[in-house]
Design an enzyme around this catalytic site. Structure first.
Site, PDB file in Angstrom:
ATOM      1  N   ASP A  58      16.620  68.949  50.364  1.00  0.00           N
ATOM      2  CA  ASP A  58      17.702  69.766  49.799  1.00  0.00           C
ATOM      3  C   ASP A  58      17.273  71.214  49.719  1.00  0.00           C
ATOM      4  O   ASP A  58      16.146  71.503  49.314  1.00  0.00           O
ATOM      5  CB  ASP A  58      18.033  69.306  48.372  1.00  0.00           C
ATOM      6  CG  ASP A  58      18.654  67.927  48.314  1.00  0.00           C
ATOM      7  OD1 ASP A  58      19.446  67.596  49.219  1.00  0.00           O
ATOM      8  OD2 ASP A  58      18.348  67.182  47.366  1.00  0.00           O
ATOM      9  N   ARG A 102      16.364  58.484  58.408  1.00  0.00           N
ATOM     10  CA  ARG A 102      17.369  58.408  57.349  1.00  0.00           C
ATOM     11  C   ARG A 102      18.710  58.009  57.937  1.00  0.00           C
ATOM     12  O   ARG A 102      19.197  58.597  58.890  1.00  0.00           O
ATOM     13  CB  ARG A 102      17.528  59.753  56.650  1.00  0.00           C
ATOM     14  CG  ARG A 102      18.745  59.752  55.731  1.00  0.00           C
ATOM     15  CD  ARG A 102      18.490  60.455  54.465  1.00  0.00           C
ATOM     16  NE  ARG A 102      19.648  60.430  53.599  1.00  0.00           N
ATOM     17  CZ  ARG A 102      19.895  61.350  52.691  1.00  0.00           C
ATOM     18  NH1 ARG A 102      19.072  62.367  52.565  1.00  0.00           N
ATOM     19  NH2 ARG A 102      20.943  61.253  51.921  1.00  0.00           N
ATOM     20  N   ASP A 121      14.911  62.789  51.793  1.00  0.00           N
ATOM     21  CA  ASP A 121      15.992  63.657  51.342  1.00  0.00           C
ATOM     22  C   ASP A 121      15.424  65.075  51.289  1.00  0.00           C
ATOM     23  O   ASP A 121      14.400  65.306  50.650  1.00  0.00           O
ATOM     24  CB  ASP A 121      16.415  63.201  49.933  1.00  0.00           C
ATOM     25  CG  ASP A 121      17.668  63.899  49.437  1.00  0.00           C
ATOM     26  OD1 ASP A 121      18.498  64.316  50.272  1.00  0.00           O
ATOM     27  OD2 ASP A 121      17.816  64.031  48.214  1.00  0.00           O
ATOM     28  N   ARG A 134      16.617  56.248  50.230  1.00  0.00           N
ATOM     29  CA  ARG A 134      16.468  56.958  51.494  1.00  0.00           C
ATOM     30  C   ARG A 134      15.003  57.184  51.826  1.00  0.00           C
ATOM     31  O   ARG A 134      14.164  57.329  50.942  1.00  0.00           O
ATOM     32  CB  ARG A 134      17.220  58.285  51.470  1.00  0.00           C
ATOM     33  CG  ARG A 134      16.769  59.365  50.528  1.00  0.00           C
ATOM     34  CD  ARG A 134      17.133  59.144  49.084  1.00  0.00           C
ATOM     35  NE  ARG A 134      18.548  58.943  48.817  1.00  0.00           N
ATOM     36  CZ  ARG A 134      19.395  59.936  48.587  1.00  0.00           C
ATOM     37  NH1 ARG A 134      18.978  61.165  48.544  1.00  0.00           N
ATOM     38  NH2 ARG A 134      20.655  59.684  48.363  1.00  0.00           N
TER      39      ARG A 134
HETATM   40  N1  ROI Z   1      15.657  60.014  41.337  1.00  0.00           N
HETATM   41  C1  ROI Z   1      14.447  60.584  41.499  1.00  0.00           C
HETATM   42  N2  ROI Z   1      13.493  60.325  40.595  1.00  0.00           N
HETATM   43  N3  ROI Z   1      14.165  61.404  42.555  1.00  0.00           N
HETATM   44  C2  ROI Z   1      15.124  61.676  43.496  1.00  0.00           C
HETATM   45  O1  ROI Z   1      14.853  62.435  44.451  1.00  0.00           O
HETATM   46  C3  ROI Z   1      16.406  61.104  43.352  1.00  0.00           C
HETATM   47  N4  ROI Z   1      17.398  61.328  44.250  1.00  0.00           N
HETATM   48  C4  ROI Z   1      18.627  60.776  44.116  1.00  0.00           C
HETATM   49  C5  ROI Z   1      18.991  59.918  42.944  1.00  0.00           C
HETATM   50  C6  ROI Z   1      19.513  58.577  43.410  1.00  0.00           C
HETATM   51  C7  ROI Z   1      20.044  60.654  42.155  1.00  0.00           C
HETATM   52  N5  ROI Z   1      17.855  59.685  42.067  1.00  0.00           N
HETATM   53  C8  ROI Z   1      16.636  60.266  42.238  1.00  0.00           C
HETATM   54  O2  ROI Z   1      19.552  61.023  45.020  1.00  0.00           O
END
Ligand code: ROI
Length: 160
Positions: free
Chosen positions: A98, A84, A96, A93
């Site tokens: 979180d 990343r 991610d 990315r």
């Molecule tokens: N949209 C989806 N479907 N899943 C995500 O994890 C995700 N993450 C983001 C943004 C760009 C807001 N859209 C996303 O950061």
């Protein structure tokens, strides 16, 4: 040393997202003082931002002795390890990770807000989370998961 259950949201929309998530789960399972206790199914959905590839998302449950900021550092190390690169804030990315929930703690620090700020509005976090907790689960800020789910349609979320 106290142990907490932490829920981690996983997302990827680059370089074989399913494979990224599988690798990330393996890395989560190898974190120190941490056990990966469960993970949800994988789901795909369109990006909330137009023009990006579709995302694959899942939620993992950890039982961990890592403090929230130690856990955050560990997650960021896994993200970097999987290529990343932080360019644009909401850019596509490879991975991610979180911290969605950390026990029943409310955390409000510059680097980390828990429960995750957008949790209530994101089907791709709420539905996988619901697989891992009891039906009457209540978030640390008092919101019932049931009610958040009822207000957040499943539309567009595809379970793999
Ligand atoms: N949209 C989806 N479907 N899943 C995500 O994890 C995700 N993450 C983001 C943004 C760009 C807001 N859209 C996303 O950061």
């Amino acid at each position: 040393m106290s142990r907490e259950t932490a829920f981690i949201g996983l997302g990827s929309n680059l370089d074989e997202p399913g494979e990224q998530l599988r690798q990330a789960l393996e890395a989560l399972g190898q974190l120190p003082r941490t056990v990966l206790t469960a993970h949800s199914a994988f789901y795909t959905s369109d990006s909330l931002l137009a023009g990006q590839p579709r995302y694959t998302n899942a939620v993992a449950a950890l039982s961990t002795e890592l403090h929230p900021l130690e856990l955050l550092d560990s997650l960021q190390a896994i993200e970097s390890g999987q290529g990343r690169v932080r360019k644009e804030r909401w850019g596509p990315r490879t991975l991610d990770l979180d911290i969605i929930l950390y026990g029943q703690q409310l955390i409000d620090e510059p680097r980390l807000k828990v429960p995750h700020y957008h949790l209530h509005a994101r089907a791709f976090v709420l539905y996988p989370l619901a697989e891992l907790v009891p039906a009457d689960f209540v978030l640390p800020d008092g919101r019932a998961l049931n009610e958040l789910l009822a207000a957040c349609p499943l539309i567009g979320l595809e379970k793999l």
